[in-house]
Design an enzyme around this catalytic site. Structure first.
Site, PDB file in Angstrom:
ATOM      1  N   GLU A  82       0.845  -1.208   0.000  1.00  0.00           N
ATOM      2  CA  GLU A  82       0.000   0.000   0.000  1.00  0.00           C
ATOM      3  C   GLU A  82       0.870   1.244   0.000  1.00  0.00           C
ATOM      4  OE1 GLU A  82      -3.233   0.423  -0.282  1.00  0.00           O
ATOM      5  OE2 GLU A  82      -3.518  -1.743  -0.476  1.00  0.00           O
ATOM      6  N   LYS A 156       3.915  -7.605  21.106  1.00  0.00           N
ATOM      7  CA  LYS A 156       4.434  -7.050  22.364  1.00  0.00           C
ATOM      8  C   LYS A 156       3.283  -6.926  23.370  1.00  0.00           C
ATOM      9  CE  LYS A 156       8.539  -4.664  21.130  1.00  0.00           C
ATOM     10  NZ  LYS A 156       9.379  -3.535  21.491  1.00  0.00           N
ATOM     11  N   GLU A 183      16.800  -1.142   9.123  1.00  0.00           N
ATOM     12  CA  GLU A 183      15.695  -1.834   9.797  1.00  0.00           C
ATOM     13  C   GLU A 183      14.461  -1.749   8.896  1.00  0.00           C
ATOM     14  OE1 GLU A 183      14.079  -1.811  14.206  1.00  0.00           O
ATOM     15  OE2 GLU A 183      13.039  -0.292  13.059  1.00  0.00           O
ATOM     16  N   GLU A 198      -0.647   4.727  19.013  1.00  0.00           N
ATOM     17  CA  GLU A 198       0.023   4.350  20.262  1.00  0.00           C
ATOM     18  C   GLU A 198       1.305   5.168  20.439  1.00  0.00           C
ATOM     19  OE1 GLU A 198       2.367   1.768  23.042  1.00  0.00           O
ATOM     20  OE2 GLU A 198       2.887   2.477  21.061  1.00  0.00           O
TER      21      GLU A 198
HETATM   22  P1  0O2 Z   1      11.054   5.308  16.566  1.00  0.00           P
HETATM   23  O1  0O2 Z   1      10.604   6.683  16.962  1.00  0.00           O
HETATM   24  O2  0O2 Z   1       9.975   4.553  15.811  1.00  0.00           O
HETATM   25  O3  0O2 Z   1      12.370   5.270  15.868  1.00  0.00           O
HETATM   26  P2  0O2 Z   1      16.535  -1.249  19.799  1.00  0.00           P
HETATM   27  O4  0O2 Z   1      16.217  -0.301  20.939  1.00  0.00           O
HETATM   28  O5  0O2 Z   1      15.968  -0.777  18.459  1.00  0.00           O
HETATM   29  O6  0O2 Z   1      17.977  -1.621  19.706  1.00  0.00           O
HETATM   30  P3  0O2 Z   1      14.418  -2.850  20.597  1.00  0.00           P
HETATM   31  O7  0O2 Z   1      13.971  -1.854  21.609  1.00  0.00           O
HETATM   32  O8  0O2 Z   1      14.309  -4.308  20.948  1.00  0.00           O
HETATM   33  O9  0O2 Z   1      15.876  -2.604  20.147  1.00  0.00           O
HETATM   34  O10 0O2 Z   1      13.660  -2.572  19.276  1.00  0.00           O
HETATM   35  P4  0O2 Z   1      12.231  -3.128  18.892  1.00  0.00           P
HETATM   36  O11 0O2 Z   1      11.324  -3.003  20.066  1.00  0.00           O
HETATM   37  O12 0O2 Z   1      12.361  -4.456  18.262  1.00  0.00           O
HETATM   38  O13 0O2 Z   1      11.785  -2.120  17.768  1.00  0.00           O
HETATM   39  C1  0O2 Z   1      12.052  -0.778  17.808  1.00  0.00           C
HETATM   40  C2  0O2 Z   1      11.094   0.002  16.924  1.00  0.00           C
HETATM   41  O14 0O2 Z   1       9.868  -0.716  16.708  1.00  0.00           O
HETATM   42  C3  0O2 Z   1      10.684   1.277  17.619  1.00  0.00           C
HETATM   43  O15 0O2 Z   1      11.624   2.249  17.324  1.00  0.00           O
HETATM   44  C4  0O2 Z   1       9.302   1.553  17.015  1.00  0.00           C
HETATM   45  O16 0O2 Z   1       9.412   2.105  15.730  1.00  0.00           O
HETATM   46  C5  0O2 Z   1       8.737   0.157  16.880  1.00  0.00           C
HETATM   47  N1  0O2 Z   1       8.070  -0.290  18.114  1.00  0.00           N
HETATM   48  C6  0O2 Z   1       8.461  -1.269  18.956  1.00  0.00           C
HETATM   49  N2  0O2 Z   1       7.590  -1.434  19.956  1.00  0.00           N
HETATM   50  C7  0O2 Z   1       6.592  -0.549  19.760  1.00  0.00           C
HETATM   51  C8  0O2 Z   1       5.369  -0.257  20.469  1.00  0.00           C
HETATM   52  O17 0O2 Z   1       5.032  -0.860  21.498  1.00  0.00           O
HETATM   53  N3  0O2 Z   1       4.584   0.733  19.943  1.00  0.00           N
HETATM   54  C9  0O2 Z   1       4.922   1.409  18.812  1.00  0.00           C
HETATM   55  N4  0O2 Z   1       4.090   2.352  18.368  1.00  0.00           N
HETATM   56  N5  0O2 Z   1       6.071   1.167  18.123  1.00  0.00           N
HETATM   57  C10 0O2 Z   1       6.893   0.195  18.593  1.00  0.00           C
HETATM   58  P5  0O2 Z   1      12.014   3.362  18.392  1.00  0.00           P
HETATM   59  O18 0O2 Z   1      13.463   3.615  18.261  1.00  0.00           O
HETATM   60  O19 0O2 Z   1      11.510   2.952  19.744  1.00  0.00           O
HETATM   61  O20 0O2 Z   1      11.208   4.598  17.979  1.00  0.00           O
END
Ligand code: 0O2
Length: 248
Positions: A82, A156, A183, A198
């Site tokens: 999309e 999650k 990523e 969220e």
């Molecule tokens: P942003 O603003 O999107 O860049 P890491 O900290 O990346 O080394 P981690 O924490 O295990 O490892 O990463 P994870 O949880 O696999 O994935 C990170 C990204 O996934 C986040 O980036 C978000 O984009 C998304 N994400 C993960 N969990 C959630 C959630 O519960 N809600 C939302 N809305 N997005 C989520 P950043 O860097 O946190 O933020």
């Protein structure tokens, strides 16, 4: 008993203060004209080049998905993708992550430890297309898989669902080939809608803890409903596809 020093955990306010101190230290006003040019040459240009490599990697990954989208549209009915949104992580978010993980503030450390400097988000209508696209990307011989997190099969606790792939892709520069980390987040429209709301809630300041708890629960419920919607829509498509095949 051993008398250990207790180091208090950093609060979000501490992190913001550290960022403010950091930006204060690199204020450009402190440079004379000559030293400003030297500083640009010595410090900013390598930084620009560092981020340019990630922009190139994003272009490579986007192109791969656009090609797959085109190919799939000829083979199956309609385009699986999309939309595609890409971004380079902003400097404040990089610094926050380095501080949170207690990592050195160097380009080498960023390159080694932060996997989402380059981010590509691929939004599909159907869950099956997510896995099909991911498999096709990963079967390409220039793509190296570093990590795969399936938050669709294992959401999650918040309700967040998406398929995350950390890959390395080659970029071909004037005199060298470089592997760069990207990523890739693949999700459905419903998952994307949920995640953006969220995300807004998580970054909203001045929200009362009781209200935050209530909204988080509400969002977790919505995540279940949207997962059920995705699954029902997928089933409808499967039935439509199989009846199309029988008609032939
Ligand atoms: P942003 O603003 O999107 O860049 P890491 O900290 O990346 O080394 P981690 O924490 O295990 O490892 O990463 P994870 O949880 O696999 O994935 C990170 C990204 O996934 C986040 O980036 C978000 O984009 C998304 N994400 C993960 N969990 C959630 C959630 O519960 N809600 C939302 N809305 N997005 C989520 P950043 O860097 O946190 O933020």
């Amino acid at each position: 008993m051993e008398n250990k020093e207790i180091i208090p955990a950093r609060t979000p306010d501490d992190v913001v203060r550290e960022i403010a101190d950091f930006t204060q230290r690199i204020k450009l006003d402190n440079f004379t004209e000559e030293s400003f040019i030297d500083m640009l040459d010595e410090q900013l240009l390598p930084v620009e080049k560092f981020f340019a490599d990630y922009s190139c990697a994003i272009m490579e990954i986007e192109t791969k998905f656009k090609v797959l989208n085109e190919q799939f549209s000829l083979k199956y009915d309609g385009n699986p993708i999309e939309s595609i949104h890409s971004r380079i992580k902003d400097h404040n978010s990089i610094l926050k992550k380095l501080i949170k993980k207690n990592l050195p503030r160097t380009l080498e450390s960023i390159e080694e430890n932060i996997s989402d400097i380059a981010g590509v988000r691929v939004v599909c209508s159907f869950v099956d297309d997510i896995y099909r696209l991911a498999d096709c990307l990963l079967s390409q011989d220039d793509i190296e898989l570093i990590d795969r997190k399936d938050y669709i099969k294992n959401p999650k606790p918040s309700g967040y669902r998406s398929l995350h792939l950390i890959v390395r892709v080659p970029i071909f520069l004037e005199n060298e080939k470089k592997m760069v980390k990207v990523e890739v987040q693949l999700r459905t429209i419903a998952m994307d809608f949920w995640a953006s709301l969220e995300h807004k809630m998580r970054y909203k300041k001045n929200i009362q803890p009781e209200l935050l708890e209530k909204l988080s629960k509400e969002l977790t419920d919505c995540a279940d409903m949207s997962a059920s919607l995705d699954s029902r829509m997928q089933n409808i498509r499967n039935v439509l596809n199989s009846s199309n095949n029988q008609d032939m």
